[in-house]
Scaffold this motif. Structure first.
Motif, PDB file in Angstrom:
ATOM      1  N   UNK A 117       0.833  -1.208   0.000  1.00 39.62           N
ATOM      2  CA  UNK A 117       0.000   0.000   0.000  1.00 39.62           C
ATOM      3  C   UNK A 117       0.868   1.258   0.000  1.00 39.62           C
ATOM      4  N   UNK A 118       2.116   1.136   0.472  1.00 38.31           N
ATOM      5  CA  UNK A 118       3.025   2.293   0.438  1.00 38.31           C
ATOM      6  C   UNK A 118       3.578   2.563  -0.949  1.00 38.31           C
ATOM      7  N   UNK A 119       3.511   1.556  -1.807  1.00 36.93           N
ATOM      8  CA  UNK A 119       4.079   1.655  -3.155  1.00 36.93           C
ATOM      9  C   UNK A 119       5.533   2.110  -3.129  1.00 36.93           C
ATOM     10  N   UNK A 172      -1.062  -3.337  -4.603  1.00 37.37           N
ATOM     11  CA  UNK A 172       0.227  -3.427  -5.306  1.00 37.37           C
ATOM     12  C   UNK A 172       0.051  -2.862  -6.721  1.00 37.37           C
ATOM     13  N   UNK A 173       1.053  -2.162  -7.192  1.00 38.58           N
ATOM     14  CA  UNK A 173       0.927  -1.545  -8.517  1.00 38.58           C
ATOM     15  C   UNK A 173       1.512  -2.429  -9.614  1.00 38.58           C
ATOM     16  N   UNK A 174       2.142  -3.539  -9.228  1.00 41.61           N
ATOM     17  CA  UNK A 174       2.633  -4.505 -10.225  1.00 41.61           C
ATOM     18  C   UNK A 174       2.506  -5.886  -9.602  1.00 41.61           C
ATOM     19  N   UNK A 257      -0.212 -10.119 -14.188  1.00 44.20           N
ATOM     20  CA  UNK A 257      -1.643  -9.996 -13.939  1.00 44.20           C
ATOM     21  C   UNK A 257      -2.081  -8.546 -14.033  1.00 44.20           C
ATOM     22  N   UNK A 258      -1.238  -7.670 -13.465  1.00 44.79           N
ATOM     23  CA  UNK A 258      -1.729  -6.296 -13.291  1.00 44.79           C
ATOM     24  C   UNK A 258      -0.559  -5.323 -13.169  1.00 44.79           C
ATOM     25  N   UNK A 259      -0.736  -4.187 -13.802  1.00 50.73           N
ATOM     26  CA  UNK A 259       0.222  -3.095 -13.587  1.00 50.73           C
ATOM     27  C   UNK A 259      -0.506  -1.772 -13.742  1.00 50.73           C
TER      28      UNK A 259
END
Ligand code: TPP
Ligand code: SF4
Ligand code: MG
Lengths: 298, 591
Positions: A117-119, A172-174, A257-259
């Motif tokens: 969550x802090x990225x 999460x961003x990736x 999956x995700x970015x």
């Protein structure tokens, strides 16, 4: 910082060869992860002194000893806070974090959620063997239901955690999944994850040949399907990623999956870091600032 | 006896006890008066009983003392609890509409303020507080101007009308007292000095900033949260990275990570959070990464009494984390020392690459003291120890944990070409290569253990031995550590006035302990008494384990409140009379 100018393509696998040979069991999935990380760093031409590799404790966490970078073995489950501290003190470093499923999703799970969550710009690679390897074969947070281990001799009754869904939910961003036996694919994912600005999470199937006889390379091989093979799959679509994360069984997706790239990293949001890495900043408080601190108390 | 004047202000939490306290503190410190303030409160946000004591005077004020010259009760409960603390010459200023003070001692002036006549209480709920401040200053003989300027400042963020209203209220209280109340017999003798007033938490935070701190992280826990608050609100001006982390395990490990990357890093907590940090402390020692941890003790065990003071964590500090490892533990002696200790302990932990613990307590952390601003030196000596920060000349193969006579191996800031290496929580060889698993080697393990532990000799040589205060020989020697410094000093003064010769041995550096220097002093002492704020005599037991020294007697307190000088005076007298060897003073202030 780096005072040497390193000509392009001068960084080779030899640069990243560790001082000691890995002591993993022959056939352990972690060898494949090590090779993929070294290849990714060579392909990205990142000099070894600009990389910090931080791990917890476990077979997989012995990783920093087997690669030539600024390495650190921390405590069981604590790699992420240590790596966060390293990154905040010197954000010019490429910070890799390595460990196992027990390390990351068991004892260290609280830190896992908060790091995402802090990225903070870390590349977190979990060598997920669905077992506690170093402690000789106990159940792990990703061990499947009914799995027999030394601590679940009658079969595991606790449902496994879904690391991909957890990472997505935590922001999460990736988020990606790799397989150590899919070298080329894994190397690409790691390169991509390192280049991602922000927290990148890679859950990597890295089978334990000694203690997990259920989830072997042979078991995974026919099941894993690369998301990249489906041109319609959109890794910027959060709902699609969540949906894919639920697949387990005959088809197990691997790949990105995700970015998302629109979330600032923790270091970008911190004005104290504007002048450059903290470690290179002056450590004296300027006299007028000191005076203002004292004046507040007068 | 030192000249001093004590004010007690009490009410329920939320009734605004803090503001009059701040106003008095500002007025006194700007008129050259020293002060010491202590707030007794409970772990609730509304209700309960909060009682702030401010003691002021022309000389330094080492402690509050349980005696009051002026009581300002904001509710009936406060009057009921504390009226008896006033003695001849004292006064109680109260809202006549609300409070019936009851029976006071002879010579105490009861001063009813007709609050509803002097103020529009429907508009201003804390009108009684401001009226009382005005009245108090008139009775103390302090001119109205100083109050007016402090009120301007105190309410500067409010609209003009609010400021004017408060000044008018203070004026009404001031004038009412001038016309109707008897001033105090002795006016305070003002001086030309000007003091900074700060808490121990602020002092430790500022001391660390002065020492070059660049990374601070914490998880909120009373009574250490004040450090985090100072850091968070000053981070951008001080160029310090400040983070609130998910738990104390994350805190210590994040601080270690930042320290490993090359900056000075610190965290603060209380006993419970420290317990969670202890494995990390071992990592700092084993990987040889310096980090400073503040423990602000509160009454334990477990959640304990979160808002009350104690010196009950010493053995936790001594035994924190498993295995033997070099560590430094120091207890600041007073609030000014909370500042000055920080650069010293940062230098030691950097030079010896080990954890440093500042063992503070609620009394200092949340208490407030007037300090000469010159003490707050933002230009202290900074010694980062043996640290390689550039790749410079060609060099031999770099060994992170090179065996040296001092036990210190030069460390490198990650990022420098030519020095890549691995640091480890596992036991390792000189090159950082693990010897714990496949390559276990007892000779290497022994050499590495001895190398680390050799640092303790260097640390001991770098810290000053304790000094006896008072005459070299005396009938009785009082021994204390950390925050009891001020109260023991004042107790010594009182005892001397009563013809008892006494001296004081305060201990500031706990680990390593200067055992020989302490024994040299104590072996010549006639009657020794160890004074500490805990049940089991944690320091007495530690001193005995390090020196075999057994004190004649003990004075202990574990009711959550600090010692007052009179507690020590009475206990010393009863012990010298031979009545007992263990005194446990009764706390007379009901909070
Ligand atoms: C605080 C703490 N508890 C327990 C251990 C023992 N321990 C070491 S590694 C490990 C589990 C390792 O499992 P995993 O993280 O999945 O790594 P793997 O060995 O499977 O790669 C445990 C329980 C420890 N070192 N520290
Ligand atoms: S026990 Fe399992 S995880 Fe550990 S090294 Fe052997 S194969 Fe790898
Ligand atoms: Mg595992």
């Amino acid at each position: 910082m780096a005072t040497e100018i390193i000509p392009p393509n001068q960084i080779t696998m030899a640069n990243f060869k560790g001082r000691v040979e890995p002591d993993w069991c022959p056939g352990c999935g972690d060898y494949g992860v090590l090779a993929a990380v070294q290849k990714a760093l060579v392909e990205l031409q990142i000099p070894q002194h600009e990389v910090a590799t931080i791990s917890g404790i476990g077979c997989s966490s012995n990783f920093p000893g087997f690669i030539e970078t600024y390495g650190m073995h921390t405590l069981h489950g604590r790699s992420l806070p240590v790596a966060t501290g390293v990154k905040m003190a010197n954000h010019a470093l490429t910070v890799l974090v390595t460990g196992g499923d027990g390390d990351g999703f068991g004892i260290g799970c609280g830190h896992f959620v908060h790091a995402m969550r802090r990225n903070v710009d870390l590349t977190y690679m979990v060598m997920d063997n669905q077992i506690y390897g170093l402690t000789t074969g106990q159940t792990s947070p990703t061990s499947r239901l009914a799995m027999k281990t030394k601590t679940t001799p009658f079969g595991n009754v606790e449902r496994p955690v879904n690391p991909i869904a957890l990472a997505l939910a935590a922001g999460a961003t990736y988020v990606a999944r790799g397989f150590s036996a899919e070298q080329k694919h894994l190397t690409e994912l790691i390169k991509n994850a390192i280049q991602h600005k922000g927290f990148s999470f890679l859950d990597i199937f890295s089978p334990c040949v000694t203690y997990n006889h259920d989830n072997t390379v042979q078991w995974f091989k026919p099941r894993v399907k690369k998301l990249e093979d489906n041109p319609a799959y959109d890794s910027t679509n959060f709902e699609a990623a969540m949906e894919k994360s639920q697949l387990w069984g005959d088809e197990i997706p691997i790949g990105k999956f995700y970015e998302r790239t629109d979330v600032p990293t923790l270091t970008e949001l911190e004005p104290v870091l504007n002048p450059g890495p903290l470690v290179h900043q002056n450590n004296r408080i300027p006299a007028p600032v000191a005076k203002s601190f004292i004046d507040e108390l007068m | 006896m030192r000249q001093s004047f004590s004010i007690g202000i009490g009410g329920a939490a939320g009734q605004g006890v803090a503001t009059p306290g701040d106003i008095f503190a500002k007025i006194f410190s700007r008129r050259g008066l020293h002060l010491n303030a202590y707030n007794a409160y409970q772990s609730i946000i509304r209700g309960g009983h909060t009682f702030l004591t401010i003691r002021t005077g022309p000389d330094n004020i080492p402690t509050t003392n349980g005696h009051l010259d002026l009581l300002i009760p904001l509710n009936q409960d406060t009057a009921d609890r504390h009226l008896r603390l006033l003695t001849t010459g004292g006064a109680c200023l109260f809202n006549a509409d609300l409070i019936k003070p009851g029976q006071s001692a002879d010579g105490v002036q009861l001063c009813p303020l007709p609050v509803s006549k002097l103020a529009d209480i429907s508009r201003n709920k804390v009108a009684q507080n401001t009226l009382a401040i005005g009245a108090a200053l008139s009775m103390m003989g302090i001119g109205f101007n100083s109050l007016e300027s402090v009120l301007e400042e105190q309410f500067r963020k409010k609209e003009r009308a609010v400021i004017d209203e408060n000044i008018a209220l203070a004026r009404a209280g001031y004038d009412y007292a001038t016309q109707n109340l008897k001033p105090f017999d002795h006016a305070l003798s003002l001086t030309d000095a000007r003091y900074a007033v700060l808490s121990g938490n602020e002092a430790m935070a500022m001391g660390a900033a002065a020492a070059g701190l660049k990374f601070y992280c914490a998880y909120p826990m009373s009574p250490a949260t004040g450090v985090l608050h100072w850091m968070a609100s000053h981070a951008r001006k001080a160029d310090i990275m400040v983070r609130q982390v998910e738990d104390e395990i994350g805190v210590i490990n994040m601080a270690i990570g930042a320290a490993h990357a090359g900056v000075r890093a610190m965290c603060a907590t209380s006993g419970g959070g420290f317990a969670l940090m202890s494995e990390g402390l071992g990592l700092s020692a084993q990987a040889e990464i310096p980090v400073v941890v503040i423990d602000c003790q509160r009454a334990g065990p477990s959640t304990g009494v979160p808002t009350k003071t104690e010196q009950g964590d010493l053995w936790q500090m001594l035994g924190a984390a498993f295995g033997d490892y070099p560590r430094v533990i120091a207890a600041p002696l007073d609030i000014a020392d909370c500042f000055t200790l920080m650069p010293e302990i940062f230098n030691i932990t950097d030079r010896f690459q080990c954890p440093g613990i500042v063992l503070c307590d609620l009394l200092l952390a949340e208490g407030r003291l007037s300090v000469d601003p010159a003490v707050l030196d933002f230009n202290p000596a900074i010694d980062r120890g043996e640290i390689i920060t550039s790749n410079g000349e060609p060099h031999d193969k770099y060994l992170r944990y090179k065996i040296t006579d001092s036990g210190v191996s030069p460390r490198v800031i990650p990022g420098i070409p030519g020095y890549t290496h691995v640091v480890s929580s596992d036991e390792h060889d000189e090159d950082g290569i693990l010897i714990s698993d496949a390559y276990t080697n007892h000779a290497k393990r022994r050499a590495m253990m001895e190398k680390r532990m050799r640092k303790m000799d260097g640390i001991a040589a770098s810290i000053p031995p304790p000094q006896l205060r008072g005459p070299a020989t005396a009938d009785v020697t009082l021994i204390g550590w950390g925050s009891t410094f001020g109260v023991i000093d004042e107790a010594c003064e009182l005892l001397r006035e009563q013809g008892i010769s006494v001296n004081h041995l305060p201990i500031r550096w706990l680990v390593p302990l200067h055992a020989d220097a302490i024994l040299d002093i104590l072996n010549n002492a006639l009657h020794t008494i160890i004074i500490e704020n805990n049940f089991s005599g944690q320091f007495a037991r530690y001193l005995r384990s390090e020196t075999s020294f057994v004190a004649t007697g003990h004075i202990r307190k574990y009711d959550g409140e600090p010692f007052f000088p009179q507690h020590i005076v009475d206990a010393v007298k009863e012990q010298l009379a031979g009545t007992t060897t263990l005194s446990i003073p009764e706390h007379e202030v009901m909070v």
